[in-house]
Each structure stands twice: as structure tokens, then as C-alpha cells.
Design an enzyme around this catalytic site. Sequence first.
Site, PDB file in Angstrom:
ATOM      1  CD  GLN A  47       0.856  -8.759  -2.342  1.00 19.29           C
ATOM      2  OE1 GLN A  47       1.635  -9.434  -2.983  1.00 19.29           O
ATOM      3  NE2 GLN A  47      -0.392  -8.575  -2.727  1.00 19.29           N
ATOM      4  CG  ASP A 106      -1.816  -1.201   1.291  1.00 17.70           C
ATOM      5  OD1 ASP A 106      -2.263  -1.659   0.238  1.00 17.70           O
ATOM      6  OD2 ASP A 106      -2.031  -1.708   2.409  1.00 17.70           O
ATOM      7  CE  LYS A 121       3.247  -2.397  -4.378  1.00 24.00           C
ATOM      8  NZ  LYS A 121       2.777  -2.132  -3.028  1.00 24.00           N
ATOM      9  N   GLY A 149      -4.195  -4.444  -4.579  1.00 21.97           N
ATOM     10  CA  GLY A 149      -5.205  -3.506  -5.055  1.00 21.97           C
ATOM     11  C   GLY A 149      -4.537  -2.192  -5.363  1.00 21.97           C
ATOM     12  CG  HIS A 150      -1.776  -1.424  -7.905  1.00 25.10           C
ATOM     13  ND1 HIS A 150      -0.905  -1.841  -8.877  1.00 25.10           N
ATOM     14  CD2 HIS A 150      -1.215  -1.752  -6.730  1.00 25.10           C
ATOM     15  CE1 HIS A 150       0.140  -2.392  -8.294  1.00 25.10           C
ATOM     16  NE2 HIS A 150      -0.028  -2.358  -6.993  1.00 25.10           N
TER      17      HIS A 150
HETATM   18  P1  IMP Z   1      -2.601 -12.726   1.870  1.00 26.71           P
HETATM   19  O1  IMP Z   1      -1.643 -12.178   0.855  1.00 26.71           O
HETATM   20  O2  IMP Z   1      -4.041 -12.486   1.529  1.00 26.71           O
HETATM   21  O3  IMP Z   1      -2.309 -14.161   2.228  1.00 26.71           O
HETATM   22  O4  IMP Z   1      -2.389 -11.892   3.245  1.00 26.71           O
HETATM   23  C1  IMP Z   1      -1.183 -11.975   3.977  1.00 26.71           C
HETATM   24  C2  IMP Z   1      -0.795 -10.636   4.585  1.00 26.71           C
HETATM   25  O5  IMP Z   1      -0.430  -9.739   3.538  1.00 26.71           O
HETATM   26  C3  IMP Z   1      -1.948  -9.952   5.338  1.00 26.71           C
HETATM   27  O6  IMP Z   1      -1.377  -9.199   6.397  1.00 26.71           O
HETATM   28  C4  IMP Z   1      -2.524  -9.004   4.304  1.00 26.71           C
HETATM   29  O7  IMP Z   1      -3.175  -7.909   4.898  1.00 26.71           O
HETATM   30  C5  IMP Z   1      -1.241  -8.559   3.593  1.00 26.71           C
HETATM   31  N1  IMP Z   1      -1.478  -8.137   2.223  1.00 26.71           N
HETATM   32  C6  IMP Z   1      -1.745  -8.896   1.149  1.00 26.71           C
HETATM   33  N2  IMP Z   1      -1.868  -8.149   0.042  1.00 26.71           N
HETATM   34  C7  IMP Z   1      -1.643  -6.871   0.417  1.00 26.71           C
HETATM   35  C8  IMP Z   1      -1.582  -5.623  -0.294  1.00 26.71           C
HETATM   36  O8  IMP Z   1      -1.749  -5.537  -1.513  1.00 26.71           O
HETATM   37  N3  IMP Z   1      -1.323  -4.532   0.475  1.00 26.71           N
HETATM   38  C9  IMP Z   1      -1.096  -4.603   1.799  1.00 26.71           C
HETATM   39  N4  IMP Z   1      -1.141  -5.732   2.504  1.00 26.71           N
HETATM   40  C10 IMP Z   1      -1.397  -6.867   1.804  1.00 26.71           C
END
Ligand code: IMP
Length: 432
Positions: A223, A13, A16, A40-41
Site C-alpha cells: 500500500q 500502486d 513498488k 498486488g505486485h
Molecule cells: P483494505 O486494505 O482492503 O481494507 O482497503 C482499504 C483501502 O485501501 C481501500 O481504499 C483499498 O482500495 C486500498 N488498498 C488496499 N490495498 C491496496 C493496494 O495494494 N493498492 C492500492 N490501494 C489499496
Amino acid sequence: MATRVLIGGQWGDEGKGKIVDVLTEDAQLIARFQGGNNAGHTVEIGEKKFVLHLIPSGILREGKVCILGNGVVVDPLGLIEEILEVQSRGVETSGRFFVSERAHMVFPYHCRQDAGAENLAAESEKIGTTRRGIGPAYMDKADRKGLRVGDLLAPDLKSLLREKLARRNVRLEALGVESLDIEAVVAQYVDAATFLKPYIADTVTMLNDAIAGGQKVLFEGAQGTMLDIDHGSYPFVTSSNATAGGACTGTGVPPQRIEEVVGVCKAYTTRVGEGPFPTELHDETGARIAEIGAEFGATTGRPRRCGWFDAVVGRYAVMVNGIDWWALTKMDVLDSFETINISIGYELDGEHIQHMPARIEDFSRCVPVYEELPGWHCSTKDVKRYEDLPNAAKAYIDRLEELTGARVGIVSVGPRRSETMFRDVPRETASV
Ligand code: IMP
């Protein structure tokens, strides 16, 4: 610059999407290399606001080719929704969007398994995932039990799906999760195969040929460094390599073809989900950052946890990614703060440390050591040139550079393309 990797330097977040959009001007191809629709962008162009989860935001720039590399996990149903959404806004996808035949697919059982595992986990073991099935899809990949996008082209797709779904239903039952209606899912994926067929490609050859032919490629990370499965705050991480090395494994482009790495970081820090976050602010200041910065997740809508900039994280990100320069985002959010803190190190069990502890038990005991800097008390929203930033803002940036060991090449003061300042960035970008 022929090839450029862009990654998140914090917990995701970082903004990017906007920086990718700005740097896309320089590239002909944009390739995602890891993650799935957990990302999510949000991109704003004029009055239009887009939230993209899988398709690189480069799709919004006419003539650019966008790729989902082999390292991405693709939910075909989510992808189709997204293709239809961008098409409905007049964006052409045909001939300019491709998915690797080697990318693994996400199935509804992965999402149910994700949610089931989170529900069953002890409070201290909950990750706070996005529940998009990302971890279970990568588990199947590592377990060599996954189905890949190229399997959508298999003549025996129906039987492949039936067999896989029957096995997975057993797993779901063991988790106490409702099993899937096999025939309904088979029908959905068979339809998806027909829809996606023109987009499925050998993206490894496509990218290598493009680079050999002198085309410019932007590799778009999702991420962030601290969510990387190897280098992040394990186990509170995602299940892929969000660091720069992931660009090679996740696309099949060799390391010596990567010319530049750009890190994106916010002028402060946020994180969603569980896990330690040393500079998190539980007070009014944290709430103020969240409010001014509108800190809610683009994928789940969850409020983000907020805190000061952590230079230990920044320095670590520069090291593990080889960041050449930073794009510093949301600088304007700090405009009204009297003073601004930066964590310059941690206090761990009475010792001052500068490095990132590997064990989560140690990381969770780290107390930030702050350096206080004066705020600039004026709006930076309309500043167009770096030189015109208030002196205190420039001093803040200088200090971030000193502490992290990388130059700040872009400063962003708002979501729009026009709210971007360039400094020491190759000229082709500076013309944006
Ligand atoms: P997962 O990727 O859904 O398995 O989540 C694992 C961890 O990564 C959790 O803490 C999510 O909140 C975090 N996470 C996954 N995708 C994003 C992103 O695009 N932005 C911020 N945090 C993310």
C-alpha cells in the site's frame, strides 16, 4: 547498504513491485512487514508476467530468501495458491520462503465481515476495501481474539478452529451475512496447516541474526503512506502501518538497524477505493493518464482514479517515512502531455496551506494550487541514462525534488528491469 526499507509514498500502486525486484539484486533477504493479500505486485520478467499478493517478489530471483513478517495478515488459503502458482512456473520455494509464527491469519469470516460491513455502511462511510478481510483480521489482532500462523502447529488446532468459527458465525449473523460451514473451514485449515508447516518460522530471530551476520535485507512495504492507518487519509485507509516505522514493528527488527528508506512514487497520482484525492482529474486528462498508464488495480481489477502529482503528499511522505531518496515510476506515461501540473500546496477555506490536514473533512475541502510545467513531447521509453532524458523531463524531476525535499535516485520508464535509470544510488544497485 545492509538494510533498506521500501515504502509507497502515495496511495499505493506506485510500482513498488518492480522497484523491489530491481533492488532485490542488492539483498539476500526480502521481508514484507504489513498488509495482506489486499496488495498486488505485478512483475514482468522477459515475457512472463507475475501478480503476487503476499509472497515478496524477491522469490522470483534465484537464491533470495523471502519472509512474511509478524505484521502481515496471512490468508493461508490464498498463500498456498500463490506458492503453487510460483512453483508451477519453476520457482523453488522450499528453504527460501518463511512465514512468521506471529503473523495473524485471515479467515473466510474476515472476508465476509469485510464485505458485510461495506454493504451495510452509509454511502459516505464506505471505504471501498479490497474485501480481502484485512480490516477485520487486524480488528481481531487488536482485540486479542486472533489466531496466528503459529497456531497452525497447535496439537488441538481443530478445537481451536471450531471454537473460533462458532463465535464468528454469531458476528456474521448480526451483520446479516451468511454464516460459515464450520466443518468445511476446519478441514481446509487443517490441510493448510500440513502444507504450510515447513514454511512457519521464528522470522524475528532469523532476520536479526541475518543482519548481525552482515546479510543485506530489503523490507518491502505494501500500500502507501496515504493508506497508513495512523498517517494516511483516515478513515479511508487500510488497517496497517504502511509507513517506514511499520518495518520495525512488523518484523521485530529494531529502528537503529534500519539504514535507508526508499520511497516509491509515480510521476502522477492514482488511488483506488473511496476517499478524498485533491489532485484527482475528472476530465479528459485524467482519462488519458488512466489509459496510457493502464491504471487498473492488480488485486481487484478496479479502475484507478488518476490525477497530477501532489507535492504536499510527497513532502509529507518524506517527513513521516524519513525517505532518503525516491524511485520515480511511470515517468513515460507523461511523455505526450503538452503541460504537466504539480500541486505545490492547498487552498483550504481561503487560506494557502502546505501541510497535510489530519481531519478528513478538512482534507476533502482542500483545493490544489498548481504550478504548470512544460511537457517534453517525446518518448522516454528507450532512454537508458538519466543524463539522456529530455531537459523538460529533468526539470520536472528537479522540481519534484525541490518540492518534496528528497532526491530522485531511480527513474522508471516501463515495467521491465531494463527500463530503469539510476542516479546517485549506491554503486551496488547501479550495476543492476
Ligand atoms: P483494505 O486494505 O482492503 O481494507 O482497503 C482499504 C483501502 O485501501 C481501500 O481504499 C483499498 O482500495 C486500498 N488498498 C488496499 N490495498 C491496496 C493496494 O495494494 N493498492 C492500492 N490501494 C489499496
